[in-house]
Design a protein around this motif. Sequence first.
Motif, short mmCIF file in Angstrom:
data_model
loop_
_atom_site.label_atom_id
_atom_site.label_comp_id
_atom_site.label_asym_id
_atom_site.label_seq_id
_atom_site.Cartn_x
_atom_site.Cartn_y
_atom_site.Cartn_z
N ARG A 232 32.57 35.82 35.91
CA ARG A 232 33.76 35.16 35.36
C ARG A 232 34.75 36.19 34.81
N ALA B 127 37.15 37.73 37.40
CA ALA B 127 38.38 36.95 37.64
C ALA B 127 39.42 37.25 36.56
N LEU B 128 38.98 37.33 35.31
CA LEU B 128 39.92 37.60 34.22
C LEU B 128 40.50 39.01 34.32
N ARG C 180 40.94 40.70 37.03
CA ARG C 180 41.88 40.79 38.16
C ARG C 180 43.27 40.29 37.79
N ARG C 181 43.35 39.50 36.73
CA ARG C 181 44.68 39.07 36.28
C ARG C 181 45.42 40.22 35.59
N THR D 202 45.64 30.21 38.80
CA THR D 202 45.07 30.61 37.51
C THR D 202 45.48 29.62 36.43
#
Lengths: 285, 226
Positions: free
Chosen positions: B72, B75-76, B78-79, B107
């Motif tokens: 998880r 994903a964060l 990659r922002r 997102t």
Amino acid sequence: MAYALRESLRAFRRAPVLAALSAAMIALSLFLVGLFGVAAWNVRRVLERVESRVEIMAYLRDDAAPEAVTVAQTDIAAFPEVREVNYVSKEHALLKAREELPEFAAVFGDLESNPLPASLEVLLRPNQSGPEAVEAVAERLRAYPFIEDVRFGSEWLDKVYLLRRVAGATTAALGSAFAIVAALIIGATIRMAIYARRDEILIMRLVGATESFVRRPFLLEGLFTGLLGGLIALGATRLAFTITSGALFELEWLPFEWVLGGLTAGALMGVIASGIAVRRYLRAV
Amino acid sequence: MIRLIDVRKEYARGGLALDSVSFQLRKGELCFLTGHSGAGKSTVMRLIHMAERPTRGEVRVSGYSSTSIRPREVALLRRKIGVVFQDFRLLQDRPASANVAFALEVTGARPVVIRSKVSRLLAQVGLAAKSEALPAELSGGEQQRVAIARALAHDPLVLLADEPTGNLDERATNGVFELIRDINAAGTAVLFATHNLDLVRRHPELRVIELDHGRIVFDSASNGGD
């Protein structure tokens, strides 16, 4: 969730033929399950009616003391398996025989004495009429010294139960087989949908969408496909039921819980199959 | 902000991709990553993006470590990292604005935020007038600008540019590079992988890390192994 919903519905618009084909295949699988479900339900209802008529006849000796029989009747009525105990006197037995066997009216009329024994007619509770329960009650009845013989048609009862077990096992086996086929079809459909949207998935992951976000539209697509297939199957089963019930046999329609269970199973199959397909894909890329 | 510590990357079939690679990219820095095809530039990018894990060593990005990051968190993370590629990777069936909006939609950004941000980003990359054009209706340089706008959607700390000018002519290359320099000037660190040595030579003021057969053979900042 709005995005997932929009994307899952978009998949139906983007490839309507594929979506319709997969829903139709699922519908076909569930339709076959539905037909068998109607058959299984009706077999079950017939067996229940037969079971409700299971009774044990305990024939009394001619010298049985009436007081002892009355006490025993109260005792037997208190057995957990027993619903009702009726005393059938010798006279009543003869009367019933004359009514039920009119072809022997002449024989019964010529009798000098009544040869039929008095008896206790023991009726069992609906859920206590299995072969084991019946045999257990019969065994206890045989222990009374004034009871000469106990009859309940054990062979016939065993056959009824065997039929029920076979019907149940066949339903489960066929239902599972068709469910697996339907799940495979949904899985293949979702794999095609994933392939068609592989660029989108790749970009989603690049820009930081969570795995659950990526999966959600596909899970919803599986859910809708399964549900749509289930509804079509329900309609087709109902149509087949109406035609058959009117023209060939008097059938009973499935109970609401079974219908709901079938639709839920379709939807669940859709979700699980697409969940497996999308999980495999995401692991592979 | 980005740190590779003694990184080794082996593939079961492809053999050794990186060996003993260590370097650090600081906040607001712009660094060229050069080398021949197969030198390991894209592997470095994938490791920083946490698309892969090193066989040995550690990659640290903005407080996350390759040794302990959870799915998880990837994903964060990659922002905070913008990525652009040689092949643009745009959705061909959607206009430029929708391609940029996509990064925000997936997102969970609110529609009102998406609308204003997409307009600002397209203006920033000089494509405000072509927001409704499909990728096929845009030139290569313009498509790369859309990809850059998408990469900036989350205001990243770093922009990973993997051969972003590889498919562009000289004029478009210069335009895209100037855009990336502007983005860097605004505070975003940039790791710019390229084998365009002319471009590198024209900017001697910028740091260069050269890879060869998976090893760093040159670092103009001489900070390898920090």
